[in-house]
Design an enzyme around this catalytic site. Sequence first.
Site, PDB file in Angstrom:
ATOM      1  N   ASP A  26       0.742  -1.188  -0.194  1.00  0.00           N
ATOM      2  CA  ASP A  26       0.020  -0.162   0.162  1.00  0.00           C
ATOM      3  C   ASP A  26       0.871   1.270  -0.099  1.00  0.00           C
ATOM      4  O   ASP A  26       0.344   2.445   0.145  1.00  0.00           O
ATOM      5  CB  ASP A  26      -0.920   0.111   1.190  1.00  0.00           C
ATOM      6  CG  ASP A  26      -0.115  -0.146   2.621  1.00  0.00           C
ATOM      7  OD1 ASP A  26       0.724  -1.111   2.653  1.00  0.00           O
ATOM      8  OD2 ASP A  26      -0.484   0.601   3.442  1.00  0.00           O
ATOM      9  N   HIS A  27       2.043   1.257  -0.196  1.00  0.00           N
ATOM     10  CA  HIS A  27       2.974   2.166  -0.138  1.00  0.00           C
ATOM     11  C   HIS A  27       2.796   3.514  -1.063  1.00  0.00           C
ATOM     12  O   HIS A  27       3.477   4.313  -0.885  1.00  0.00           O
ATOM     13  CB  HIS A  27       4.497   1.593  -0.119  1.00  0.00           C
ATOM     14  CG  HIS A  27       4.862   0.701   1.072  1.00  0.00           C
ATOM     15  ND1 HIS A  27       4.207  -0.517   0.836  1.00  0.00           N
ATOM     16  CD2 HIS A  27       5.493   0.734   2.257  1.00  0.00           C
ATOM     17  CE1 HIS A  27       4.606  -1.255   1.951  1.00  0.00           C
ATOM     18  NE2 HIS A  27       5.449  -0.651   2.691  1.00  0.00           N
ATOM     19  N   GLY A  28       2.311   2.960  -2.304  1.00  0.00           N
ATOM     20  CA  GLY A  28       2.149   4.110  -3.315  1.00  0.00           C
ATOM     21  C   GLY A  28       1.510   5.202  -2.876  1.00  0.00           C
ATOM     22  O   GLY A  28       1.771   6.299  -3.250  1.00  0.00           O
ATOM     23  N   VAL A  29       0.530   4.876  -2.046  1.00  0.00           N
ATOM     24  CA  VAL A  29      -0.182   6.202  -1.703  1.00  0.00           C
ATOM     25  C   VAL A  29       0.408   7.041  -0.751  1.00  0.00           C
ATOM     26  O   VAL A  29       0.506   8.181  -0.501  1.00  0.00           O
ATOM     27  CB  VAL A  29      -1.631   5.776  -0.871  1.00  0.00           C
ATOM     28  CG1 VAL A  29      -2.114   6.776  -0.381  1.00  0.00           C
ATOM     29  CG2 VAL A  29      -2.560   5.274  -1.888  1.00  0.00           C
ATOM     30  N   SER A  30       1.112   6.198   0.290  1.00  0.00           N
ATOM     31  CA  SER A  30       2.032   7.122   1.460  1.00  0.00           C
ATOM     32  C   SER A  30       3.333   7.783   0.532  1.00  0.00           C
ATOM     33  O   SER A  30       3.488   8.951   1.034  1.00  0.00           O
ATOM     34  CB  SER A  30       2.435   6.207   2.426  1.00  0.00           C
ATOM     35  OG  SER A  30       1.405   5.455   2.921  1.00  0.00           O
ATOM     36  N   TYR A 146      -0.165   1.200  15.650  1.00  0.00           N
ATOM     37  CA  TYR A 146       1.246   1.836  15.957  1.00  0.00           C
ATOM     38  C   TYR A 146       0.814   3.125  17.099  1.00  0.00           C
ATOM     39  O   TYR A 146      -0.291   3.609  17.168  1.00  0.00           O
ATOM     40  CB  TYR A 146       1.723   2.657  14.734  1.00  0.00           C
ATOM     41  CG  TYR A 146       2.030   1.678  13.897  1.00  0.00           C
ATOM     42  CD1 TYR A 146       3.249   0.956  13.640  1.00  0.00           C
ATOM     43  CD2 TYR A 146       0.973   1.309  12.622  1.00  0.00           C
ATOM     44  CE1 TYR A 146       3.579   0.068  12.713  1.00  0.00           C
ATOM     45  CE2 TYR A 146       1.379   0.239  11.746  1.00  0.00           C
ATOM     46  CZ  TYR A 146       2.679  -0.249  11.576  1.00  0.00           C
ATOM     47  OH  TYR A 146       3.010  -1.069  10.693  1.00  0.00           O
ATOM     48  N   ARG A 148       2.131   6.751  17.938  1.00  0.00           N
ATOM     49  CA  ARG A 148       2.853   7.740  17.174  1.00  0.00           C
ATOM     50  C   ARG A 148       2.518   8.967  17.501  1.00  0.00           C
ATOM     51  O   ARG A 148       1.559   9.558  16.842  1.00  0.00           O
ATOM     52  CB  ARG A 148       3.161   7.435  15.781  1.00  0.00           C
ATOM     53  CG  ARG A 148       3.718   6.243  15.327  1.00  0.00           C
ATOM     54  CD  ARG A 148       3.467   5.981  13.680  1.00  0.00           C
ATOM     55  NE  ARG A 148       4.390   4.605  13.272  1.00  0.00           N
ATOM     56  CZ  ARG A 148       4.368   4.069  12.076  1.00  0.00           C
ATOM     57  NH1 ARG A 148       3.393   4.675  11.264  1.00  0.00           N
ATOM     58  NH2 ARG A 148       5.062   3.063  11.816  1.00  0.00           N
ATOM     59  N   LYS A 177      -1.661  -6.202  13.886  1.00  0.00           N
ATOM     60  CA  LYS A 177      -0.496  -5.838  13.267  1.00  0.00           C
ATOM     61  C   LYS A 177       0.220  -5.037  14.462  1.00  0.00           C
ATOM     62  O   LYS A 177      -0.370  -3.727  14.416  1.00  0.00           O
ATOM     63  CB  LYS A 177      -0.412  -5.551  11.880  1.00  0.00           C
ATOM     64  CG  LYS A 177       0.970  -5.248  11.522  1.00  0.00           C
ATOM     65  CD  LYS A 177       0.925  -4.694  10.005  1.00  0.00           C
ATOM     66  CE  LYS A 177       2.237  -4.080   9.342  1.00  0.00           C
ATOM     67  NZ  LYS A 177       2.237  -3.942   7.934  1.00  0.00           N
ATOM     68  N   GLY A 202       7.217  -4.907   9.654  1.00  0.00           N
ATOM     69  CA  GLY A 202       8.478  -5.051   9.096  1.00  0.00           C
ATOM     70  C   GLY A 202       9.166  -3.643   9.501  1.00  0.00           C
ATOM     71  O   GLY A 202      10.620  -3.655   9.702  1.00  0.00           O
ATOM     72  N   GLY A 230       6.585  -5.243   4.224  1.00  0.00           N
ATOM     73  CA  GLY A 230       6.519  -4.929   2.887  1.00  0.00           C
ATOM     74  C   GLY A 230       7.756  -4.649   2.516  1.00  0.00           C
ATOM     75  O   GLY A 230       8.435  -5.419   1.495  1.00  0.00           O
ATOM     76  N   ARG A 231       8.314  -3.584   2.668  1.00  0.00           N
ATOM     77  CA  ARG A 231       9.659  -2.873   1.856  1.00  0.00           C
ATOM     78  C   ARG A 231      10.869  -3.835   2.187  1.00  0.00           C
ATOM     79  O   ARG A 231      11.447  -4.317   1.420  1.00  0.00           O
ATOM     80  CB  ARG A 231      10.052  -1.635   2.544  1.00  0.00           C
ATOM     81  CG  ARG A 231       9.184  -0.553   1.998  1.00  0.00           C
ATOM     82  CD  ARG A 231       9.492   0.620   2.677  1.00  0.00           C
ATOM     83  NE  ARG A 231       8.837   0.572   4.002  1.00  0.00           N
ATOM     84  CZ  ARG A 231       8.846   1.636   5.449  1.00  0.00           C
ATOM     85  NH1 ARG A 231       9.439   2.966   4.750  1.00  0.00           N
ATOM     86  NH2 ARG A 231       8.252   1.559   6.190  1.00  0.00           N
TER      87      ARG A 231
END
Length: 267
Positions: A26-30, A146, A148, A177, A202, A230-231
């Site tokens: 889903d990283h493309g949006v972020s 998370y 944060r 997660k 991760g 992911g990464r």
Amino acid sequence: MLLGKAVRLERIFNRNTGRTIIVPMDHGVSVGPIGGMVDFKGSVNRVAEGGANAVLMHKGMPRCTHRGYGKDVGLIVHLSASTSLSPFPNAKTLVGTVEDALRLGADGVSVHVNLGDVSEREMLRDLGEVTSRAAEWGMPVLAMMYARGAHIPDEYDADVVCHAARVAVELGADVVKVPYPGSLEDFARVVEACCVPVLIAGGPRMDSERDLLTMVHDACLAGGAGLSIGRNVFQHERPEVLMKALARIVHDEWDVERALELLHGAE
């Protein structure tokens, strides 16, 4: 449990081990089309062939990644979004619905919550609404939890991670997660506080394959149900081989040394 939810969970989790390997994409949006996320269909194919149980992506991407060949892999549609371009990147907002995921043939949905952020109440409301709606359809919900915020000095502190995980369970998530708190003993506390499967995240790209494999091994030994990474997977130079090594640890209980031999023996 509704039969539909049980069936969908079996598409995400290995029914023999009760564990899973999920690869978030889903990283493309972020952060945009980072390395490993340009040839999107190729990335999905590589991790599926390596043994991923499921991939996770936003609702617009399954049309770009449905392969029609190769190993089957579960689909989780991510419903939360924010961008690194925003002055408030930790403030996630809902950009999809459970019904969107159903129309795409998804096996689950996911929601991201950053506890401690100024928009925490909106994210908690969103998680609660999604779990209620998902329960009507028998759709599993993965909560990415998370801590944060300005007053949280260490998001990996075991007490903080335990709290984050417990929030997800209390609000109806089927899978949680969280960041790995750094030790087997601390993660065992997190698992003990939850009555649903707990996965490790991760985080940022890791330089050491040994460190990654050790983290996954210890998390499983502590009672974790697998990983959602992911990464560190799709940006690896040989993601399909790394996936095979991870799968051996998660599903076959290999030790780290044996998994490293598999990883480097394929060179």
